[in-house]
Structures are given as structure tokens and as C-alpha cells.
Design a protein around this motif. Structure first.
Motif, PDB file in Angstrom:
ATOM      1  N   ILE A  33       0.876  -1.183   0.000  1.00 48.26           N
ATOM      2  CA  ILE A  33       0.000   0.000   0.000  1.00 48.26           C
ATOM      3  C   ILE A  33       0.913   1.232   0.000  1.00 48.26           C
ATOM      4  O   ILE A  33       1.727   1.422   0.911  1.00 48.26           O
ATOM      5  CB  ILE A  33      -0.908   0.028   1.254  1.00 48.26           C
ATOM      6  CG1 ILE A  33      -1.711  -1.287   1.367  1.00 48.26           C
ATOM      7  CG2 ILE A  33      -1.830   1.241   1.197  1.00 48.26           C
ATOM      8  CD1 ILE A  33      -2.647  -1.572   0.224  1.00 48.26           C
TER       9      ILE A  33
ATOM     10  N   GLY B 289      -2.349   5.821  -1.252  1.00 52.89           N
ATOM     11  CA  GLY B 289      -3.249   4.743  -0.863  1.00 52.89           C
ATOM     12  C   GLY B 289      -3.444   3.706  -1.939  1.00 52.89           C
ATOM     13  O   GLY B 289      -4.267   2.807  -1.815  1.00 52.89           O
ATOM     14  N   SER B 290      -2.692   3.793  -2.996  1.00 51.38           N
ATOM     15  CA  SER B 290      -2.874   2.819  -4.080  1.00 51.38           C
ATOM     16  C   SER B 290      -2.176   1.500  -3.737  1.00 51.38           C
ATOM     17  O   SER B 290      -1.259   1.472  -2.920  1.00 51.38           O
ATOM     18  CB  SER B 290      -2.318   3.394  -5.382  1.00 51.38           C
ATOM     19  OG  SER B 290      -0.967   3.744  -5.224  1.00 51.38           O
ATOM     20  N   ARG B 291      -2.638   0.461  -4.433  1.00 54.37           N
ATOM     21  CA  ARG B 291      -2.062  -0.870  -4.212  1.00 54.37           C
ATOM     22  C   ARG B 291      -1.029  -1.161  -5.281  1.00 54.37           C
ATOM     23  O   ARG B 291      -1.187  -0.769  -6.428  1.00 54.37           O
ATOM     24  CB  ARG B 291      -3.143  -1.947  -4.297  1.00 54.37           C
ATOM     25  CG  ARG B 291      -4.113  -1.933  -3.161  1.00 54.37           C
ATOM     26  CD  ARG B 291      -5.031  -3.126  -3.268  1.00 54.37           C
ATOM     27  NE  ARG B 291      -6.014  -3.111  -2.199  1.00 54.37           N
ATOM     28  CZ  ARG B 291      -6.664  -4.191  -1.785  1.00 54.37           C
ATOM     29  NH1 ARG B 291      -6.433  -5.351  -2.372  1.00 54.37           N
ATOM     30  NH2 ARG B 291      -7.552  -4.115  -0.823  1.00 54.37           N
TER      31      ARG B 291
ATOM     32  N   GLU C 276      -6.486  -9.403   2.965  1.00 50.23           N
ATOM     33  CA  GLU C 276      -7.313  -8.587   2.063  1.00 50.23           C
ATOM     34  C   GLU C 276      -8.120  -7.562   2.845  1.00 50.23           C
ATOM     35  O   GLU C 276      -8.197  -6.381   2.485  1.00 50.23           O
ATOM     36  CB  GLU C 276      -8.224  -9.517   1.237  1.00 50.23           C
ATOM     37  CG  GLU C 276      -9.055  -8.814   0.186  1.00 50.23           C
ATOM     38  CD  GLU C 276      -8.225  -8.015  -0.812  1.00 50.23           C
ATOM     39  OE1 GLU C 276      -7.105  -8.438  -1.146  1.00 50.23           O
ATOM     40  OE2 GLU C 276      -8.690  -6.921  -1.227  1.00 50.23           O
TER      41      GLU C 276
ATOM     42  N   GLN D 112      -5.764  -5.030   4.418  1.00 47.38           N
ATOM     43  CA  GLN D 112      -5.219  -4.183   3.342  1.00 47.38           C
ATOM     44  C   GLN D 112      -6.209  -3.083   2.967  1.00 47.38           C
ATOM     45  O   GLN D 112      -5.828  -1.948   2.719  1.00 47.38           O
ATOM     46  CB  GLN D 112      -4.930  -5.030   2.095  1.00 47.38           C
ATOM     47  CG  GLN D 112      -3.490  -5.400   1.982  1.00 47.38           C
ATOM     48  CD  GLN D 112      -3.184  -6.188   0.715  1.00 47.38           C
ATOM     49  OE1 GLN D 112      -2.100  -6.621   0.545  1.00 47.38           O
ATOM     50  NE2 GLN D 112      -4.147  -6.387  -0.151  1.00 47.38           N
ATOM     51  N   GLY D 113      -7.488  -3.478   2.925  1.00 49.77           N
ATOM     52  CA  GLY D 113      -8.518  -2.497   2.603  1.00 49.77           C
ATOM     53  C   GLY D 113      -8.530  -1.368   3.615  1.00 49.77           C
ATOM     54  O   GLY D 113      -8.600  -0.186   3.262  1.00 49.77           O
TER      55      GLY D 113
ATOM     56  N   GLN E 136      -5.508   0.694   3.267  1.00 49.17           N
ATOM     57  CA  GLN E 136      -5.630   1.557   2.085  1.00 49.17           C
ATOM     58  C   GLN E 136      -6.479   2.791   2.412  1.00 49.17           C
ATOM     59  O   GLN E 136      -6.156   3.906   2.014  1.00 49.17           O
ATOM     60  CB  GLN E 136      -6.293   0.754   0.969  1.00 49.17           C
ATOM     61  CG  GLN E 136      -5.961   1.256  -0.405  1.00 49.17           C
ATOM     62  CD  GLN E 136      -6.460   0.299  -1.478  1.00 49.17           C
ATOM     63  OE1 GLN E 136      -7.038  -0.766  -1.193  1.00 49.17           O
ATOM     64  NE2 GLN E 136      -6.222   0.673  -2.702  1.00 49.17           N
TER      65      GLN E 136
END
Lengths: 275, 828
Positions: free
Chosen positions: A62, A67-69, B209, B212-213, B216
Motif C-alpha cells: 500500500i 493509498g494505491s495498491r 485482504e 489491506q482495505g 488503504q
């Protein structure tokens, strides 16, 4: 052992670096110190084993700030590390030439803090120019973005001090000697942290520390701390130092504690050997 | 009746020193007004007073007539009584720095605004850092920092805690953060992970996942939080800065109350300081955070500037660049632009080289002379202006638009498209006075359609004035000049000699030259010679010495030429008589010195078809005026001697040993004389030289440079020894122009040299050949043995020869050529 004898034995400063861009800034600070001490400059680029493993596991990187993956393959990660290692090598060479120092450079794949601890066993002075571990916050983000800020840390602030952790006379004298020299080179104040019990024993430790310090030079503050891990970490965070000197053979210098100290102090660590 | 030589009084008009009623010019008052330039003065007064657009002035006239001095003194007198124009300054446009703002301020206020702004910045450099050192500020700032730090740590801490609970590690990567399954304090090796049961792996992947969300989400909020943090810090800083600024800015506002443009600017400065308060803080403080700048590693200070120098450069944004206003001592400005280049006229934007790039800002805008003359008068030399690339076009553009827009020639021609400054145009109210030669004025009138619209007033300076009745005024002019140039006064003899020289310069005994530049030079040099002789007053002798010295300094060429003639390298006879050969006179003008040069002209005649060949023209050494003169000869010959039959001669004319070209028609009479001599086979007296042009009726017409021509031949004769038989034939119309030098006058008075004024070719031929010209009789023939009869006979003879030749006669043209007796006899 006198201060002069100790100085003769300090033949090499090992600078541990990783993929983080801030490592090169740490390298420059270490080179300055090496130049002042007239000792060899040894660059150690650590390919963080955790990063390599992470690249083969599920999940994404991240990117802070956007905030991009981003998914990174092992090959990509290795390539990035090779590039960074090459840049670090060039910088070691350039600085060594600029300061007329002898130099070495090595790339090693390991966990950061364990490698740091291990390096401290075989080197007189080890400088950790590694990125502080998470938690990240404003001060931990890349410095380039902060430099562009209008007021990164406020328009008026005192210079960040050199910190020294005094944990007993055996290795502490050398720690204080080097910390004081670093403060003088960079015209920064020195702040000595003395974790000690309350009462007479604690005062004795403070007095010992004071005796190790020379009269001349930049302003020095000696602070006695409660002898607890939490108090030490809080004091380090509050001090906002630029360099932290500590005894490589002390209790504090375990791999696990090194990670905590780096995280709290958010600055370069200098592990001083007792040789 | 034979022509008599002119008397000495006819070749030099003396000025009688006894007519002056002063002992020295010190007694004479200064001259009021301008002498002899009534037309120009009237035009000047009109042009200066006329305030409508386009009524700019063009002062035309020859050099040294005092055009500049007179025009400037008129303008200065007028400007003294006018109000001083407003000041102009360029200041930073904080919203659009590439478009600097022009500030208009009452006279004298631009300089004070510049000083006030400099003082303000100086005081703020103390007041603002002091305000930021207060405990109140530090506490409030720390509180903001901590609030945001805590917000981030809380957000990430919660995720890290959750990750720990689920056996996941939060790893720092070069660019950010990542989550991975953990084993103890390390990331789990991938092979170990892959050995885990699928369900466990799925669970870990799902946990990653999910976290991570959340990670993010937090990471995406970071820029907003950072922006918010900065905004709040900025607001705090603005508040603190405002407190420091309030009193100082208030004082400034009070000083400029009522001046709206200045007040607007002060308000803009106040806003900008609030935005850029960091510029006022000690440079060291801002650098404490930059590790690369630690002293021992240094080398990181860009451009080799010290932090203090960088701060000073940054604070230049608040400076005031005064374009007009410094040193205005009241009255409208009268500016003379000595070097009217494009940039010197309309101003320029300078650049500074920095790290290979050219940088500029409003403080590097430099005013041009149009800025300095705005609200007043600008004097420019027209020739210099026209010699400068794009300057004339720029001046016209500015006058048409009534505003000064500073742009480089590259921008004007759209050759450059890089970003540059576009300073706000400044309204223009100026009267431009161009000064130049008449030729330039007429050329511009003819060729530039804009010229008439922009320069409607011609101020025509005369080079001469009437001598009669003006000598006493001229004496006052001399007295004024002597005083102005701090020279000795002149006695009446000195003044008289200067008057005589002014007449010589005018080239007309009834006039005085108004080329006061030359007169002033003569006075200065006479003063020098008077000083050499320890005299307190300049006398005629000093003036004469100065004149002689002037000639001596520049007459090397004429001396060498005369030497060549005396040594017979150049063949010029000054005695004896020759057929088909005459002494013509030319003038060589070297700019600052002109002298007469005798030239031998020869003619040969043979049978032909009526053509007079100008050899100079054939080899492109003759100018059009000379050719015109030669063609007139054909007309004259044909009409006078061959009116009833074809002119059957072919004559050739040449300036002997002439290698540099000939122009003008002043030799046409000499060419006609020599042609007639060749036809009549009459020898011409070589002791005489001739000048004058001729028309088709045989009238001799006036020419220029008559004095120099006579003196040139006189000098040659004198060098060889005057015989008393020598002299010069000049057109009668030139007698009023004679102001010959002392040597000639003395020789004429003694009868050792003569000047003859002739009105016709017949008069000239009689003098040159000593034979009567002869008048045409009723029978169409001239008297026997007269010049004209001999010419007439010879022309008839040539016509007969040609007629016979046309009928198949054996005489060919070669045998009949060149005054051949045989040819003549054959034709008789």
C-alpha cells in the motif's frame, strides 16, 4: 581504559543501510563521524529478508500518500534492492574519497535487527541507517515530501540533539565520548539519558555519566529516567534526537529491543563496541 | 569690350572693425533669443505648445546650426513651468508574477515607497521571528502537530494491533506498507506458507485482504490529513504574522492614504507575507531538518549561496522597482537620448544567469528614455535612431498607442516563445523631438506613411542669415558664445575677422553663416592662440592664426596634390598656350575640408555624326550631372554652328589623369571652350583656369565651391611663381560668393593674379584665346578670323567631308580625324 586508548581501537564504522531512501542520509552522517574519528567507513547493505518473503506471499504493497495498491514480484523486489545497493555503494565510495577514508562495502541478505546486532559483535562502531519500523506517521514518511512542505516542523524549532544512552560505566564512557564528539562536529546539543533506579544508586549513575563528559563543547543535558522500557521509549520519542549512541554490548542492544528503539527514536542508531 | 579682372574689393567683403562701438565683447550683453532662425523659433513654439496627439517635432537643418542647443533650451524653458510628472514603479504581481504591476504615484512618492517597503521588510525580519518564538505559538503549534500525529498513530495502530491478533506482520516497504503472514517477529517464509492447509491459507489471505482495505483507507486519508494539518498551521502562522504585521502595515497605510494604487499594493503585500511567513524566519531554522545540510557534509547549499543570501533574494519579491521618480527636481523632464537603441528607448527586462538558466523578475525591469521623459520631452537624433534596429518602429508603436509596453525585439517579432515577463504597459504622454538633416526629413515624409501623422511639426533651421544690418547682433552672438565657453573676449578686429569667416562659410557676401558650431570652434581655437601669445583679448591675428592652423592641420592631401603637379607627375600647364587643352577646376570635399584641384581637360575632333564623346562617362567615371553638361555641349554646337546642316563631327573630351570619377556640371564651360579650341584650332592660354557650367545658349552659369577653386589654382601658380598673366574665369553669377583668402586678395590687388567674371562663352573664349568671338552677321556668317567663324568654318568643312564620304568619296574617317590639316584641306 582511557579515552585515548579507546579512540585508537575504534578502527571502523559500519553503516547498515536498507532499501529506504533515508539510508543514504544516515550514511552521510556516519561518514562525517568517520572522517572526524579517522576510521574506516564500511557500508553494509541489508537486503531485508522480510521484504523478499513478502513479495512471494499474498497481499499488496500500500503506497503511502496515495493509498494505491501495488503488487511486487520477488524478481522485481530483488531488482529494486540491487539498484539501491549499487547506489549505496557509489555513495560510500564517493564519501570515502571526499573524506579520504578507506572503505569497504558488502551486501548481505538478513533480517535487519538481527543483522545489526550481529554486526555490533564484530565492529567497533555500528551505525544503523535503517528505516524505522512501523508504525509510520508524518515524521516517518519520505523526507522529500516533507521538505516541500511550507512548515515541516514549524517555523521555529531547536536543533535536534545527539542522544546517548548511558547504561553503566563499562561501556558507557566510550558511548559518551563518541556522542560528545558527534555533537561537537555537528554543533548540536547532547542529551544523555540515564535509566537508573531511584535513590542514591541512581544518583551515582548520573554522577558517573557526568564525570565521563568533558567540559568543553556543545551544551549537554543529563537526564535520569525511571528504569523501565516504557519510560525509555517515551523519552526517546520526546527527545526527537538526530543520532542515538548506545553500548553495543548492553542489555538494551538485543535484536528485539533494537527494533523498538529505532521505532521510538526515529533516528540513526550508533552501536558502540566495548573493544 | 574686353572683360576686366575683378578688383580686390570685389573678391573679398571686409568687415570694418571701426564700425563696432565697443572695445571688447565683454561690454556686449548676451544675445536675446535666437539669431536668424525666426521660422524655426516660430515652429518650435507652436510644436511645444500644441498638446494634441501627433504634434511631435522634427528639427531639420544642417549640422552645427545649434539645432540641439536651441531646441533643448526652448524645451527646458517650457518644462520649468510645467508640473513634475507622476512617478512610476513596477512591483510584484503576487497573483501572476510574470505580469508585474505598474504603480502610478505622485511625484517623489515612488522613491519613498521603495524606502518604506525596505524598512518594513527589515522590521518584519525582527518582528516575525520574535512572534514565532513565543510560548503561546509553540504550544498551539505543538498541539496541532500532536493531534495529527495521534490521529495517524491511532489509525495505523488499530490496524497493526488487529494484524498482530491475526498473526500478520505489518512490514515497511520502500514505498509504503504491506501485510504478510508472520512467524514470530519475522515474515513467514513462503514455502512454509504454501505448506499450510488450504483453509488456513484462505483464512490468512482473507485477513490480509480485509486489513489491506483498511490500510488503504487510512493511507488514502493521509494526504487530506496532511493538507488539513498544513492549513491549520498556516492559519496559525497567519494569525501570528498578522499580529506582528498589524502595526507596521497600519503605519504604511497611513502614509499612503488616498493613493489607491499604493494602498492596493500594500494590501497585496500584507496578504502575501501571511502566505510566505517562512521567508522572514532565520534561514538556519528551516535547515535543521535537512540532514544533507549538516555542516560537515555541507556542499548542499544550492548555487553556492549562503542561507542569508538566499533569504535576501527571496525577499526581493517585496521590493519596489522605481522606473521614474529618482532625482526628479521639479518641472517636466527634458531627456536627450544619445544612444536611441530599441532597449534604451522603451526599456528592457534583464536576466540573471543561474545554473545555466536565465531568470528574471520585476526587479530586473529597466526603464528606457521614454519612461524618463514621460510627462515631458524626449530629444533624439534622427539618424542615430534610424540606424538602430527596430528602434524607429518601436518609437512609432509607442507614440501611436500612447503607452509603453516593454517587450524584447524577439517577442515583438514572435521569434521567442519562452515564458517571460509581461510588465503592465505604462500610459505615455511625451513630446518627441527628432533632430536630423533635411534629407532624412524629406525621405521619411516620402517613404514612411506614419511619419506625417506622428511628426506634424517641421522646425526648419536655416544655415545662413542676411549680413546687412545684422552684424551688430552677430557680434553679440560672438560675445555670448565667448562667455558661455569661458573664452577671452574679442576686440573689434577679432569680431570683424570672425564675421568675415562667417560670410565665407555662408558662401555669399551678403550672408552670415549660422553654423554656430563652426564659429564656436573658431573662437575656442583663437582663444588658444591668444593664450599662447599671452593676450587677454582675442584679436584678428589670433582668429587668422586659428584659421590658418585649421587649414594646415587638414591640407596634407591638397599639399601632396600640388606637389605632384609642380613635379609634373600630374600635367597641368600654368603658362603658354595650347590647342585643345584647358585647365578646369574641381573641388575635392573631404568632409571637414574642401580644396580646389586643377585638372587638365583635352578635346580631339574628327569627322563623325555629331556625337560628343564623354570618355569619363564611357568608363563609368563620370556622374550623371557631368554627362548632362557634356550633352548640352552638343546642343550648343549644333544650334549655334550647324543649324542648317547635320553636325558632322565626332569629338572626345577627357579629364586627363583623373582616376577617381567626376561629377557635377561645373566643368561644362571649360569643356566647351576646349572643344571650340580644338575645332577652331586656336590655342588656349594655359595661365588661365576655368569653372562654370553652361547652358545651350552659351550662357555661363553659377557653380559651387568657387572660392576653393580659385584658391586651388592660385596656390599652384604661386608655387610655380606668379607671372601676372594667370587667373581664373568664373561665372559672373558667382561674384557675390567670393570671399577669397588673403593670399589671393593680395595678389589680385598687386595685379599678379586675376579673377574674371564671364557671363557667356564668347566672353570666355575671347579671354582664353585673345581673339574676338565675333557676332553672327545677317548672312549667317561670323566675322572673318573671329573665334566663332573659325569654328563655323571647321564644322562646315567636316559636314562637307561627311557628305562626300557618304557619296563614296575616298576620304575615310581615319584620315580626316583630329584637327588634321589634310582633312581640312580636303574639305575646303
Amino acid at each position: 581504559m582511557t579515552a585515548t586508548e579507546a579512540s585508537v581501537k575504534q578502527r571502523r564504522i559500519l553503516v547498515a543501510m536498507d532499501s529506504n531512501a533515508e539510508s543514504l542520509a544516515g550514511l552521510r552522517r556516519a561518514a562525517t563521524l568517520a572522517s572526524e574519528l579517522r576510521i574506516e567507513l564500511a557500508g553494509l547493505f541489508l537486503e531485508d529478508i522480510n521484504l523478499l518473503r513478502m513479495s512471494e506471499l499474498p497481499g499488496h504493497e500500500i503506497i503511502l500518500g496515495s493509498g494505491s495498491r501495488k503488487s511486487t514480484s520477488r524478481a522485481e523486489m530483488e531488482q529494486q534492492m540491487r539498484h539501491r545497493a549499487a547506489a549505496a555503494r557509489r555513495e560510500v565510495e564517493r564519501l570515502a574519497q571526499a573524506f579520504s577514508l578507506s572503505w569497504t562495502f558488502e551486501v548481505r541478505r538478513a533480517g535487519l535487527d538481527s543483522a545489526l546486532r550481529e554486526a555490533a559483535r564484530s565492529n567497533e562502531l555500528v551505525c544503523s541507517a535503517l528505516a524505522p519500523p512501523p508504525l509510520p506517521h508524518a515524521a516517518a514518511r519520505p523526507r522529500t515530501s516533507r521538505r516541500r512542505a511550507v512548515y515541516p516542523h514549524g517555523p521555529v524549532r531547536a536543533p535536534r540533539p545527539v542522544l546517548a544512552l548511558y547504561e553503566g560505566a563499562e561501556g558507557g564512557a566510550r558511548v559518551l565520548e563518541l556522542a560528545q564528539r558527534a555533537a561537537q562536529i555537528n554543533h548540536l546539543p547532547l542529551e544523555v539519558l540515564v535509566p537508573a533506579r531511584a535513590g542514591a544508586a541512581g544518583q551515582k549513575a548520573v554522577d558517573e555519566a557526568n564525570r565521563c563528559l568533558s567540559e568543553a563543547g556543545e551544551p549537554v543535558t543529563v537526564r535520569r529516567l525511571p528504569q523501565s522500557e516504557k519510560a525509555l521509549l517515551n523519552a526517546l520519542a520526546a527527545a526527537r534526537g538526530q543520532l542515538l549512541f548506545l553500548d553495543a554490548a548492553s542489555q538494551a542492544a538485543t535484536a528485539e529491543r533494537l527494533a523498538s528503539l529505532r521505532s521510538a527514536a526515529k533516528c540513526d542508531l550508533l552501536l558502540v563496541s566495548r573493544h | 569690350m574686353p572683360i576686366k579682372p575683378l578688383k580686390a574689393t570685389q573678391i573679398y567683403r571686409h568687415c570694418d572693425a571701426k564700425s563696432f562701438r565697443f572695445r571688447s565683447t565683454a561690454e556686449l550683453p548676451d544675445l536675446d533669443g535666437v539669431l536668424g532662425q525666426a521660422r524655426a523659433v516660430e515652429a518650435l513654439s507652436f510644436g511645444i505648445g500644441m498638446e494634441k496627439d501627433g504634434y511631435n517635432l522634427f528639427v531639420l537643418g544642417p549640422r552645427a546650426t545649434g539645432r540641439h542647443t536651441i531646441a533643448r533650451s526652448f524645451l527646458e524653458r517650457r518644462a520649468e513651468g510645467e508640473a513634475a510628472p507622476d512617478d512610476w514603479a513596477y512591483v510584484n504581481n503576487f497573483e501572476a508574477p510574470h505580469k508585474p504591476r505598474a504603480l502610478r504615484l505622485p511625484a517623489g512618492r515612488a522613491g519613498s515607497l521603495r524606502q518604506d517597503m525596505a524598512r518594513l521588510i527589515e522590521e518584519l525580519l525582527i518582528a516575525i521571528p520574535a512572534a514565532f518564538q513565543t510560548d503561546e505559538y509553540k504550544t498551539r503549534r505543538e498541539a496541532i502537530q500532536e493531534e495529527f500525529q495521534e490521529r495517524q498513530e491511532t489509525a495505523f495502530g488499530a490496524i497493526q494491533e488487529e494484524a498482530r491478533k491475526r498473526d500478520l506482520a505489518l512490514v515497511r516497504t520502500p514505498m509504503g506498507l504491506a501485510l504478510a503472514p508472520a512467524r514470530g517477529n519475522e515474515v513467514m517464509p513462503p514455502d512454509e506458507f504454501h505448506k499450510l492447509p488450504e483453509l488456513v491459507r484462505k483464512k490468512i489471505e482473507a485477513d490480509i485482504e480485509e486489513l489491506q482495505g483498511r490500510l488503504q483507507e487510512v493511507a488514502q486519508k493521509l494526504p487530506d490529513w496532511e493538507r488539513e494539518r498544513r492549513r491549520r498551521i498556516r492559519e496559525l502562522n497567519r494569525e501570528i504574522t498578522g499580529m506582528a504585521l498589524a502595526q507596521l502595515i497600519g503605519r504604511l497605510r497611513k502614509s499612503y492614504a488616498g493613493l489607491n494604487q499604493a494602498l492596493d499594493y500594500i494590501a497585496a503585500v500584507e496578504r502575501d507575507i501571511g502566505e510566505h511567513v517562512d521567508l522572514f524566519l532565520p534561514p538556519e531554522a528551516g535547515q535543521a531538518e535537512v540532514p544533507a545540510n549538516m555542516p560537515a557534509i555541507a556542499g548542499a547549499a544550492p548555487m553556492g549561496q549562503s542561507p542569508a543570501a538566499r533569504q535576501a533574494a527571496a525577499l526581493r519579491r517585496y521590493s519596489v522597482n522605481v522606473m521614474v521618480g529618482d532625482g526628479n527636481n521639479g518641472g517636466a523632464p527634458v531627456i536627450t537620448e544619445e544612444s536611441p537603441s530599441y532597449a534604451n528607448l522603451i526599456g528592457r527586462v534583464e536576466h540573471q544567469a543561474e545554473m545555466g538558466a536565465l531568470l528574471t523578475d520585476f526587479s530586473m525591469i529597466k526603464p528606457g528614455s521614454l519612461h524618463r521623459a514621460n510627462g515631458g520631452y524626449l530629444i533624439i537624433d534622427a539618424l542615430r535612431l534610424l540606424q538602430q534596429p527596430y528602434a524607429w518602429e518601436a518609437l512609432k508603436r509607442v507614440l501611436r498607442g500612447n503607452s509603453i509596453r516593454i517587450e524584447s525585439p524577439g517577442e515583438m517579432l514572435s521569434l521567442v516563445s519562452t515564458v517571460s515577463l509581461e510588465p503592465e504597459p505604462i500610459p505615455l504622454d511625451v513630446k518627441v523631438v527628432l533632430i536630423g538633416e533635411r534629407q532624412i526629413y524629406y525621405l521619411l515624409c516620402q517613404r514612411d506613411p506614419d511619419f506625417d501623422d506622428l511628426f506634424k511639426v517641421a522646425v526648419d533651421f536655416d544655415e545662413n542669415m542676411e549680413r546687412g544690418g545684422s552684424v551688430s547682433q552677430f557680434a553679440r552672438l560672438i560675445a555670448t558664445m565667448a562667455r558661455r565657453h569661458e573664452l577671452r573676449p574679442l576686440n573689434p578686429g577679432g569680431v570683424a575677422r570672425v564675421v568675415e569667416q562667417a560670410t565665407r562659410l555662408a558662401g555669399d557676401v551678403k550672408k552670415l553663416s549660422l553654423q554656430i558650431g563652426h564659429i564656436a570652434d573658431l573662437l575656442k581655437e583663437a582663444d588658444y592662440w591668444a593664450a599662447e601669445k599671452n593676450r587677454t583679448v582675442i584679436g584678428a591675428e589670433d582668429v587668422q592664426t586659428a584659421l590658418d592652423a585649421q587649414v594646415r592641420r587638414v591640407d596634407r592631401l591638397s599639399h601632396r596634390m600640388r606637389e605632384s603637379i609642380v613635379q609634373q607627375t600630374i600635367l597641368i600647364d600654368t603658362d603658354g598656350a595650347k590647342v585643345g587643352q584647358i585647365n578646369g577646376l574641381a573641388v575635392l570635399d573631404l568632409g571637414n575640408f574642401a580644396f580646389g584641384k586643377p585638372s587638365r581637360i583635352s578635346a580631339r575632333v574628327r569627322i563623325g555624326n555629331g556625337e560628343v564623346i564623354d570618355i569619363e562617362r564611357r568608363v563609368d567615371l563620370g556622374g550623371p550631372l557631368h554627362s548632362k553638361g557634356v550633352l548640352i555641349l552638343s546642343g550648343y554646337l549644333g544650334a549655334r554652328y550647324a543649324a542648317d546642316h547635320p553636325l558632322s563631327l565626332s569629338a572626345s573630351l577627357v579629364f586627363e589623369q583623373s582616376y577617381g570619377g567626376v561629377d557635377g556640371d561645373s566643368a561644362s564651360s571649360a569643356e566647351l571652350y576646349v572643344l571650340l579650341s580644338a575645332l577652331a584650332e586656336l590655342p588656349i592660354n594655359q595661365g588661365l583656369a576655368v569653372t562654370g557650367s553652361v547652358n545651350q545658349h552659351g550662357e555661363v552659369q553659377a557653380i559651387g565651391g568657387v572660392n576653393e577653386k580659385i584658391e586651388g589654382f592660385f596656390d599652384l601658380c604661386q608655387a610655380r611663381g606668379l607671372t601676372g598673366q594667370q587667373g581664373v574665369l568664373i561665372p559672373k553669377a558667382n561674384v557675390p560668393h567670393l570671399m577669397l583668402n588673403r593670399g589671393v586678395v593680395k595678389a589680385v590687388r598687386a595685379g599678379r593674379f586675376a579673377v574674371y567674371a564671364v557671363a557667356s562663352i564668347d566672353q570666355g573664349m575671347e579671354l582664353l584665346t585673345g581673339r574676338k568671338a565675333g557676332r553672327l552677321g545677317r548672312n549667317g556668317r561670323y566675322p572673318a578670323n573671329s573665334v566663332n567663324r573659325l569654328v563655323q568654318d571647321r564644322i562646315h568643312e567636316l559636314a562637307d567631308m561627311r557628305r562626300r564620304f557618304a557619296r563614296g568619296g575616298r576620304n575615310d574617317s581615319n584620315n580626316g580625324s583630329n584637327n588634321s590639316k589634310q582633312g581640312g584641306e580636303n574639305g575646303s
